[in-house]
Design a protein around this motif. Structure first.
Motif, PDB file in Angstrom:
ATOM      1  N   VAL A 196       0.860  -1.186   0.000  1.00 34.46           N
ATOM      2  CA  VAL A 196       0.000   0.000   0.000  1.00 34.46           C
ATOM      3  C   VAL A 196       0.894   1.233   0.000  1.00 34.46           C
ATOM      4  O   VAL A 196       1.582   1.523   0.982  1.00 34.46           O
ATOM      5  N   HIS A 197       0.900   1.942  -1.112  1.00 38.47           N
ATOM      6  CA  HIS A 197       1.733   3.137  -1.294  1.00 38.47           C
ATOM      7  C   HIS A 197       0.934   4.375  -0.913  1.00 38.47           C
ATOM      8  O   HIS A 197      -0.222   4.531  -1.307  1.00 38.47           O
ATOM      9  N   CYS A 198       1.546   5.259  -0.109  1.00 36.42           N
ATOM     10  CA  CYS A 198       0.910   6.520   0.309  1.00 36.42           C
ATOM     11  C   CYS A 198      -0.485   6.292   0.887  1.00 36.42           C
ATOM     12  O   CYS A 198      -1.447   6.959   0.511  1.00 36.42           O
ATOM     13  N   GLY A 199      -0.587   5.331   1.788  1.00 32.76           N
ATOM     14  CA  GLY A 199      -1.882   4.981   2.367  1.00 32.76           C
ATOM     15  C   GLY A 199      -2.578   6.151   3.031  1.00 32.76           C
ATOM     16  O   GLY A 199      -1.937   7.003   3.637  1.00 32.76           O
ATOM     17  N   THR A 200      -3.882   6.207   2.894  1.00 33.38           N
ATOM     18  CA  THR A 200      -4.823   7.196   3.450  1.00 33.38           C
ATOM     19  C   THR A 200      -4.826   8.515   2.702  1.00 33.38           C
ATOM     20  O   THR A 200      -5.513   9.447   3.098  1.00 33.38           O
ATOM     21  N   THR A 201      -4.068   8.636   1.620  1.00 34.37           N
ATOM     22  CA  THR A 201      -4.037   9.873   0.848  1.00 34.37           C
ATOM     23  C   THR A 201      -4.639   9.626  -0.539  1.00 34.37           C
ATOM     24  O   THR A 201      -4.872   8.486  -0.938  1.00 34.37           O
ATOM     25  N   GLU A 202      -4.840  10.695  -1.278  1.00 33.26           N
ATOM     26  CA  GLU A 202      -5.390  10.568  -2.627  1.00 33.26           C
ATOM     27  C   GLU A 202      -4.406   9.883  -3.570  1.00 33.26           C
ATOM     28  O   GLU A 202      -4.798   9.422  -4.648  1.00 33.26           O
ATOM     29  N   GLU A 203      -3.144   9.789  -3.182  1.00 33.58           N
ATOM     30  CA  GLU A 203      -2.138   9.100  -3.999  1.00 33.58           C
ATOM     31  C   GLU A 203      -2.062   7.610  -3.679  1.00 33.58           C
ATOM     32  O   GLU A 203      -1.235   6.890  -4.247  1.00 33.58           O
ATOM     33  N   GLN A 204      -2.926   7.131  -2.800  1.00 36.25           N
ATOM     34  CA  GLN A 204      -2.853   5.720  -2.400  1.00 36.25           C
ATOM     35  C   GLN A 204      -2.960   4.797  -3.603  1.00 36.25           C
ATOM     36  O   GLN A 204      -3.797   4.975  -4.484  1.00 36.25           O
ATOM     37  N   GLN A 205      -2.072   3.801  -3.604  1.00 34.53           N
ATOM     38  CA  GLN A 205      -2.072   2.776  -4.647  1.00 34.53           C
ATOM     39  C   GLN A 205      -1.783   1.442  -3.987  1.00 34.53           C
ATOM     40  O   GLN A 205      -0.877   1.341  -3.157  1.00 34.53           O
ATOM     41  N   THR A 206      -2.560   0.423  -4.337  1.00 36.78           N
ATOM     42  CA  THR A 206      -2.392  -0.887  -3.715  1.00 36.78           C
ATOM     43  C   THR A 206      -2.149  -1.945  -4.786  1.00 36.78           C
ATOM     44  O   THR A 206      -2.865  -2.002  -5.792  1.00 36.78           O
ATOM     45  N   VAL A 207      -1.136  -2.757  -4.554  1.00 36.39           N
ATOM     46  CA  VAL A 207      -0.821  -3.873  -5.446  1.00 36.39           C
ATOM     47  C   VAL A 207      -0.851  -5.148  -4.613  1.00 36.39           C
ATOM     48  O   VAL A 207      -0.309  -5.178  -3.503  1.00 36.39           O
ATOM     49  N   THR A 208      -1.492  -6.185  -5.137  1.00 40.16           N
ATOM     50  CA  THR A 208      -1.560  -7.455  -4.407  1.00 40.16           C
ATOM     51  C   THR A 208      -0.946  -8.574  -5.230  1.00 40.16           C
ATOM     52  O   THR A 208      -0.854  -8.501  -6.457  1.00 40.16           O
ATOM     53  N   GLY A 209      -0.523  -9.606  -4.529  1.00 40.07           N
ATOM     54  CA  GLY A 209       0.042 -10.786  -5.170  1.00 40.07           C
ATOM     55  C   GLY A 209       0.289 -11.843  -4.116  1.00 40.07           C
ATOM     56  O   GLY A 209      -0.432 -11.912  -3.112  1.00 40.07           O
ATOM     57  N   THR A 210       1.316 -12.638  -4.319  1.00 41.71           N
ATOM     58  CA  THR A 210       1.710 -13.661  -3.354  1.00 41.71           C
ATOM     59  C   THR A 210       3.208 -13.522  -3.088  1.00 41.71           C
ATOM     60  O   THR A 210       3.904 -12.773  -3.788  1.00 41.71           O
ATOM     61  N   LEU A 211       3.692 -14.261  -2.135  1.00 41.09           N
ATOM     62  CA  LEU A 211       5.121 -14.193  -1.839  1.00 41.09           C
ATOM     63  C   LEU A 211       5.981 -14.522  -3.050  1.00 41.09           C
ATOM     64  O   LEU A 211       7.087 -13.988  -3.206  1.00 41.09           O
ATOM     65  N   GLU A 212       5.483 -15.387  -3.936  1.00 40.34           N
ATOM     66  CA  GLU A 212       6.305 -15.794  -5.075  1.00 40.34           C
ATOM     67  C   GLU A 212       6.245 -14.820  -6.255  1.00 40.34           C
ATOM     68  O   GLU A 212       7.127 -14.857  -7.118  1.00 40.34           O
ATOM     69  N   ASP A 213       5.249 -13.924  -6.295  1.00 36.13           N
ATOM     70  CA  ASP A 213       5.173 -13.034  -7.463  1.00 36.13           C
ATOM     71  C   ASP A 213       5.040 -11.545  -7.136  1.00 36.13           C
ATOM     72  O   ASP A 213       5.041 -10.711  -8.045  1.00 36.13           O
ATOM     73  N   ILE A 214       4.933 -11.176  -5.851  1.00 40.22           N
ATOM     74  CA  ILE A 214       4.701  -9.770  -5.530  1.00 40.22           C
ATOM     75  C   ILE A 214       5.871  -8.881  -5.918  1.00 40.22           C
ATOM     76  O   ILE A 214       5.683  -7.711  -6.301  1.00 40.22           O
ATOM     77  N   SER A 215       7.086  -9.398  -5.895  1.00 40.87           N
ATOM     78  CA  SER A 215       8.247  -8.573  -6.256  1.00 40.87           C
ATOM     79  C   SER A 215       8.161  -8.111  -7.701  1.00 40.87           C
ATOM     80  O   SER A 215       8.564  -6.982  -8.028  1.00 40.87           O
ATOM     81  N   GLN A 216       7.640  -8.964  -8.574  1.00 39.66           N
ATOM     82  CA  GLN A 216       7.455  -8.582  -9.973  1.00 39.66           C
ATOM     83  C   GLN A 216       6.295  -7.604 -10.122  1.00 39.66           C
ATOM     84  O   GLN A 216       6.401  -6.590 -10.811  1.00 39.66           O
ATOM     85  N   LYS A 217       5.189  -7.905  -9.443  1.00 41.22           N
ATOM     86  CA  LYS A 217       3.990  -7.071  -9.585  1.00 41.22           C
ATOM     87  C   LYS A 217       4.170  -5.674  -9.009  1.00 41.22           C
ATOM     88  O   LYS A 217       3.523  -4.722  -9.458  1.00 41.22           O
ATOM     89  N   ALA A 218       5.020  -5.549  -8.002  1.00 42.65           N
ATOM     90  CA  ALA A 218       5.158  -4.274  -7.292  1.00 42.65           C
ATOM     91  C   ALA A 218       6.370  -3.468  -7.730  1.00 42.65           C
ATOM     92  O   ALA A 218       6.812  -2.578  -7.010  1.00 42.65           O
ATOM     93  N   ARG A 219       6.894  -3.727  -8.909  1.00 38.30           N
ATOM     94  CA  ARG A 219       8.104  -3.041  -9.354  1.00 38.30           C
ATOM     95  C   ARG A 219       7.927  -1.526  -9.440  1.00 38.30           C
ATOM     96  O   ARG A 219       8.874  -0.770  -9.306  1.00 38.30           O
ATOM     97  N   GLY A 220       6.707  -1.067  -9.671  1.00 36.42           N
ATOM     98  CA  GLY A 220       6.483   0.375  -9.783  1.00 36.42           C
ATOM     99  C   GLY A 220       6.180   1.059  -8.467  1.00 36.42           C
ATOM    100  O   GLY A 220       5.986   2.280  -8.435  1.00 36.42           O
TER     101      GLY A 220
END
Length: 258
Positions: A196-220
Motif C-alpha cells: 500500500v503506497h501513500c496509504g490514506t491519501t489521494e495518492e494511495q495505490q495498492t498492489v496485491t500478489g503472493t510471496l512468489e510473485d509480488i516482487s514482480q507485480k510491485a516493481r512500480g
C-alpha cells in the motif's frame, strides 16, 4: 524551561490526527516536523511559530538524529513549547523513544501524544483487516531494515512461522529478499501479500500478489509503502472501500478544524 510534545501526526490524511495532537500544534512556539507529516497541519500553527523541517528519506537526511535531539533540547531550554511532529505514531518506528531518552536525561519536561500508525491505517484504507476471526488472530509490526545486532536470516526466520499477519515498514527495497527468506523458512509461496503506497491519501495505490510473485507485480511501487503479508489480504477484493470512494469522487471529508 519549556516543554516538548512528541506527537504522532497520523499516516497522511490530515483528518486522522488526534484532537490532542492538533491542540499541541495550535499552542506551539516551535514545530519540528518530518517528511511524512501532511503539511496541511502547519496551517493550524500560530502565525509566529517557527517551523523546522527535518525530513528523512531512505537515502537523505536533512538533519541527522543527533541534530534533531539537540534542537529539541535547545528550544525547550530557551523556554519554548516545542511540538516534535512525526508521521504515524512516535513510538512505532518513529525514533520517538530515542528522543524521549534524550529529553529525560536533560531534565526537560515532555509528553508523548500517540498517533495512528501507517501499519494499521494503510491496510484499513486498502480494505485489509489485520485481524479477522476466520483468518488471523495475531499480527506483528516489523521493520524491513535489518535491525542492528541481528542477522537478517535469523530475523526473518523467526517471523516466517510466527504471527499470522506481518505488517512491514521500510521494506520496499528489500522486498525480493524478504519474500525469498520467508518462503525458505516455511511460509507458503502462495501466501497473499499487499503493498500500500501513500496509504490514506489521494495518492494511495495498492498492489496485491503472493510471496512468489509480488516482487514482480510491485516493481512500480516506491516508498512510502506498507507491506502486508497474510491470509487477511484475501479480504481486500470485497472490502476496498477507499478505492470505491475514489471512483465516485467522494474525497471531500471535513477539514481539520480547531
Amino acid at each position: 524551561m519549556g516543554k516538548v510534545y512528541l506527537v504522532g501526526a497520523g499516516p497522511g490524511d490530515p483528518d486522522l490526527i488526534t484532537v490532542k495532537g492538533l491542540k499541541t500544534i495550535q499552542q506551539s512556539d516551535v514545530i519540528i516536523y518530518d517528511r511524512l507529516v501532511n503539511e496541511e497541519l502547519m496551517n493550524h500553527a500560530p502565525k509566529n511559530a517557527r517551523l523546522v523541517y527535518c525530513g528523512k528519506s531512505p537515502d537523505y537526511h536533512v538533519l541527522k538524529q543527533e541534530e534533531i535531539n539537540n534542537l529539541l533540547c535547545k528550544y525547550a531550554k530557551d523556554g519554548c513549547i516545542v511540538t516534535r511532529l512525526k508521521g504515524g505514531d512516535p513510538f512505532i518506528f518513529g525514533r520517538g523513544g530515542e528522543e524521549a531518552e534524550v529529553l529525560a536525561r536533560n531534565g526537560i519536561p515532555f509528553e508523548v501524544v500517540p498517533g495512528i500508525t501507517a501499519g494499521s491505517a494503510a491496510p484499513a484504507y486498502a480494505g485489509i483487516p489485520l485481524t479477522h476471526r476466520n483468518y488471523s488472530s495475531s499480527v506483528a509490526f516489523v521493520t524491513g531494515v535489518k535491525p542492528k545486532g541481528y542477522h537478517a536470516i535469523d530475523y526473518w526466520r523467526h517471523l516466517a512461522l510466527g504471527p499470522e499477519t506481518l505488517c512491514i515498514y521500510m521494506g520496499v527495497r528489500n522486498l525480493p529478499h524478504i519474500c525469498e527468506i520467508l518462503i525458505n523458512h516455511g511460509r507458503s509461496p502462495l501466501t497473499p501479500v499487499a503493498l500500500v503506497h501513500c496509504g490514506t491519501t489521494e495518492e494511495q495505490q495498492t498492489v496485491t500478489g503472493t510471496l512468489e510473485d509480488i516482487s514482480q507485480k510491485a516493481r512500480g511501487i516506491s516508498n512510502p509503502a506498507m507491506i502486508v503479508i497474510g491470509e487477511v489480504v484475501r479480504l481486500r477484493e470485497e472490502m476496498k472501500w477507499f478505492e470505491e470512494m475514489a471512483n465516485h469522487h467522494e474525497f471531500q471529508t471535513p477539514a481539520v478544524s480547531g
